[in-house]
Scaffold this active site. Sequence first.
Site, short mmCIF file in Angstrom:
data_model
loop_
_atom_site.label_atom_id
_atom_site.label_comp_id
_atom_site.label_asym_id
_atom_site.label_seq_id
_atom_site.Cartn_x
_atom_site.Cartn_y
_atom_site.Cartn_z
N LYS A 192 0.84 -1.20 0.00
CA LYS A 192 0.00 0.00 0.00
C LYS A 192 0.88 1.25 0.00
O LYS A 192 1.63 1.51 0.92
CB LYS A 192 -0.89 0.07 1.23
CG LYS A 192 -1.88 1.24 1.11
CD LYS A 192 -2.57 1.59 2.41
CE LYS A 192 -2.00 2.78 3.12
NZ LYS A 192 -2.10 4.05 2.42
N GLY A 244 7.30 4.51 7.93
CA GLY A 244 6.41 5.64 8.18
C GLY A 244 6.69 6.24 9.54
O GLY A 244 7.81 6.17 10.03
N SER A 245 5.65 6.80 10.13
CA SER A 245 5.85 7.53 11.39
C SER A 245 5.96 6.58 12.57
O SER A 245 5.46 5.44 12.54
CB SER A 245 4.69 8.49 11.60
OG SER A 245 3.49 7.75 11.69
N THR A 246 6.59 7.05 13.62
CA THR A 246 6.75 6.26 14.84
C THR A 246 5.39 5.96 15.46
O THR A 246 5.15 4.86 15.96
CB THR A 246 7.68 6.99 15.82
OG1 THR A 246 8.95 7.15 15.16
CG2 THR A 246 7.88 6.23 17.11
N GLY A 249 3.88 3.18 13.56
CA GLY A 249 4.73 2.02 13.85
C GLY A 249 4.33 1.34 15.15
O GLY A 249 4.28 0.11 15.25
N GLU A 266 10.55 0.81 9.89
CA GLU A 266 11.51 1.90 9.59
C GLU A 266 10.78 3.19 9.90
O GLU A 266 9.87 3.57 9.16
CB GLU A 266 11.93 1.87 8.12
CG GLU A 266 12.61 0.60 7.66
CD GLU A 266 14.05 0.49 8.13
OE1 GLU A 266 14.55 1.43 8.78
OE2 GLU A 266 14.66 -0.56 7.86
N CYS A 300 13.53 10.93 6.17
CA CYS A 300 13.55 10.47 7.57
C CYS A 300 14.93 10.64 8.18
O CYS A 300 15.06 10.87 9.37
CB CYS A 300 13.13 9.02 7.62
SG CYS A 300 14.00 8.03 6.41
N GLU A 397 10.37 15.35 15.49
CA GLU A 397 10.58 15.32 14.04
C GLU A 397 9.63 16.31 13.36
O GLU A 397 8.42 16.23 13.52
CB GLU A 397 10.31 13.91 13.52
CG GLU A 397 10.70 13.74 12.07
CD GLU A 397 10.30 12.37 11.53
OE1 GLU A 397 9.17 11.93 11.79
OE2 GLU A 397 11.12 11.78 10.83
P1 NAP Z 1 2.50 7.61 8.32
O1 NAP Z 1 1.37 8.50 8.57
O2 NAP Z 1 2.95 6.72 9.43
O3 NAP Z 1 2.07 6.73 7.08
C1 NAP Z 1 2.87 5.72 6.52
C2 NAP Z 1 1.98 4.73 5.80
O4 NAP Z 1 1.18 4.03 6.76
C3 NAP Z 1 1.01 5.37 4.83
O5 NAP Z 1 0.84 4.52 3.73
C4 NAP Z 1 -0.24 5.46 5.67
O6 NAP Z 1 -1.41 5.61 4.93
C5 NAP Z 1 -0.19 4.16 6.42
N1 NAP Z 1 -0.99 4.12 7.65
C6 NAP Z 1 -1.55 5.14 8.34
N2 NAP Z 1 -2.18 4.67 9.43
C7 NAP Z 1 -2.05 3.32 9.43
C8 NAP Z 1 -2.46 2.27 10.30
N3 NAP Z 1 -3.17 2.51 11.41
N4 NAP Z 1 -2.13 1.00 10.00
C9 NAP Z 1 -1.40 0.73 8.89
N5 NAP Z 1 -0.97 1.68 8.03
C10 NAP Z 1 -1.28 2.96 8.30
O7 NAP Z 1 3.79 8.34 7.84
P2 NAP Z 1 3.85 9.46 6.72
O8 NAP Z 1 3.34 10.70 7.33
O9 NAP Z 1 3.26 8.99 5.47
O10 NAP Z 1 5.44 9.54 6.46
C11 NAP Z 1 6.32 10.29 7.21
C12 NAP Z 1 7.00 9.48 8.29
O11 NAP Z 1 7.70 8.36 7.75
C13 NAP Z 1 8.04 10.26 9.02
O12 NAP Z 1 7.91 10.07 10.41
C14 NAP Z 1 9.36 9.68 8.53
O13 NAP Z 1 10.44 9.83 9.37
C15 NAP Z 1 9.01 8.28 8.29
N6 NAP Z 1 9.92 7.65 7.32
C16 NAP Z 1 10.85 6.75 7.77
C17 NAP Z 1 11.74 6.15 6.89
C18 NAP Z 1 12.76 5.16 7.37
O14 NAP Z 1 13.33 4.47 6.55
N7 NAP Z 1 13.02 5.05 8.66
C19 NAP Z 1 11.66 6.46 5.53
C20 NAP Z 1 10.70 7.39 5.09
C21 NAP Z 1 9.83 7.96 6.00
P3 NAP Z 1 -1.89 7.10 4.57
O15 NAP Z 1 -0.91 7.63 3.63
O16 NAP Z 1 -3.19 6.92 3.96
O17 NAP Z 1 -1.92 7.88 5.86
#
Ligand code: NAP
Length: 487
Positions: A192, A244-246, A249, A266, A300, A397
């Site tokens: 997804k 994605g976000s902590t 996670g 991650e 990130c 962050e």
């Molecule tokens: P996010 O809100 O956590 O979303 C990540 C993904 O998870 C999206 O596809 C999101 O869908 C989905 N999602 C949301 N709620 C969910 C749930 N309850 N269960 C399963 N999946 C769910 O993060 P983001 O705002 O898109 O991305 C930014 C974050 O990613 C930052 O904190 C960044 O540091 C982190 N990041 C980490 C790395 C790494 O390698 N460590 C790399 C890139 C980014 P939706 O898009 O529809 O919300």
Amino acid sequence: MQENKVELGGDWTYAPAPEDKKHVKIEKRYDLFINGKFVKPAKGKYFDTISPSTEEVLSQIAEADEKDVDTAVKAARNAYDKVWKKMPAKERGKYIFRIARMIQERSRELAVIESMNGGKPIRESRDIDVPLAANHFFYYAGWADKLEYAFPGKKPQSLGVVGQIIPWNFPLLMAAWKIAPALATGNTVVLKPAETTSLTALKLAEIIQESGLPDGVVNIVTGHGKTGAAIVNHPLVNKVAFTGSTDVGKIIQKAVAGTNKKVTLELGGKAANIVFEDAPIDQAVEGIVNGIFFNQGHVCCAGSRLFVQEGVAEELIRKLKDRMQTLIVGDPLDKNTDIGAINSKEQLQKIDHYLKLGSEEGAEMYQPSCSIPSKGFFCKPTLFLHASQSHRIVQEEIFGPVLTVQTFRTIEEVVEKANNIPYGLSAGVWTDKGSKIFNLTQNLRAGVIWANTYNKFDPTSPFGGYKESGFGREGGLHGLMPYLELT
Ligand code: NAP
Ligand code: MG
């Protein structure tokens, strides 16, 4: 479209150099990619995807619900049992190679769509995201028939169906990071993409379809957070790989607790970029700018906390401000653009909140005098001088082009400060002395540490974090392990 203009002293400005988008084909509507075909979502619901730089609607994306996810997971399971598990590894590798080559062939189109849908400068998507995505497929294609050599004395076995959920900051690249090692290790996939940036993942679905990969081996389901949760909770999913976000996670970790699903996370980061007095200052300034401002700080591992040794602080900050004065904020499709659009209105609001907070907390804000387009979501590169360890702008962050600046005297002091946050994904060190680099690589609690450079990636090199930045590694030999049972 707003023109990019930058003052270069005197009357000099850059003329606009927009990348052509005529060759790009974006459908009015995209369905779900399940079992090798594009299929309508069960409930018939779609949502708009926009360009964050113009706010125009680019296309409509299908919203997958639990029923669609169930169909996708079952297709993946069926493909695993009937085809993929039985296929000789050498044959699997050929498909992965083919996908890599097809990404290369369509690299221009993919780069333009990535910039249109995600807002990142074309220079980044063209030179970094898309080539690295192809390289990940090339790299893991090579491992497909050599897993026994990768883990001598072990019997590497695939897991089954993997559910993969990715964020919006590197849409195509994250899809490659996830899909390539999963296929090379003999698993099938339900992925997804993030709701704001589904287009390149859907283009990848077209490529996968054209490559002839057996139906159901890769399924791409679009939607919101609920779609992601449906993947995580599906009983036939054997492993969850999440970037994605902590916060999300943590939800995922709770959801898989007590099941025998494997999981890798991650998550976020808040990297320290540390400049010592003996560092090459001009090079460091360029590395700092690359580390936090290019790509809007939507990385990130962005170097979002700058630590400068006192003796060079004044000189470095003066040079950094001068360099920031030349940065071009604007049209992501312009080849001169350094800082494109913030990915969404929500993200811009979040950054604005931190800009206000930083000033309230007592840090001194600096922004260059550049102009920003009136339409779309844009943010000027921002410094917060005299930031202190307890400030929320230092601890949390922000995920935008915002850099906090702190000074330090000794190596012990900077190690203590750099480590004293919940995250531990990456760090940067700038010094002439190898001994200091070794000292810091030993003592910083960060998964990746760059020395005299920043934000360099290679498929052969593992990437991942400590503490609240998650666990598990992607890339390199290490990136194969989370997709295998090693007995
Ligand atoms: P996010 O809100 O956590 O979303 C990540 C993904 O998870 C999206 O596809 C999101 O869908 C989905 N999602 C949301 N709620 C969910 C749930 N309850 N269960 C399963 N999946 C769910 O993060 P983001 O705002 O898109 O991305 C930014 C974050 O990613 C930052 O904190 C960044 O540091 C982190 N990041 C980490 C790395 C790494 O390698 N460590 C790399 C890139 C980014 P939706 O898009 O529809 O919300
Ligand atoms: Mg989200």
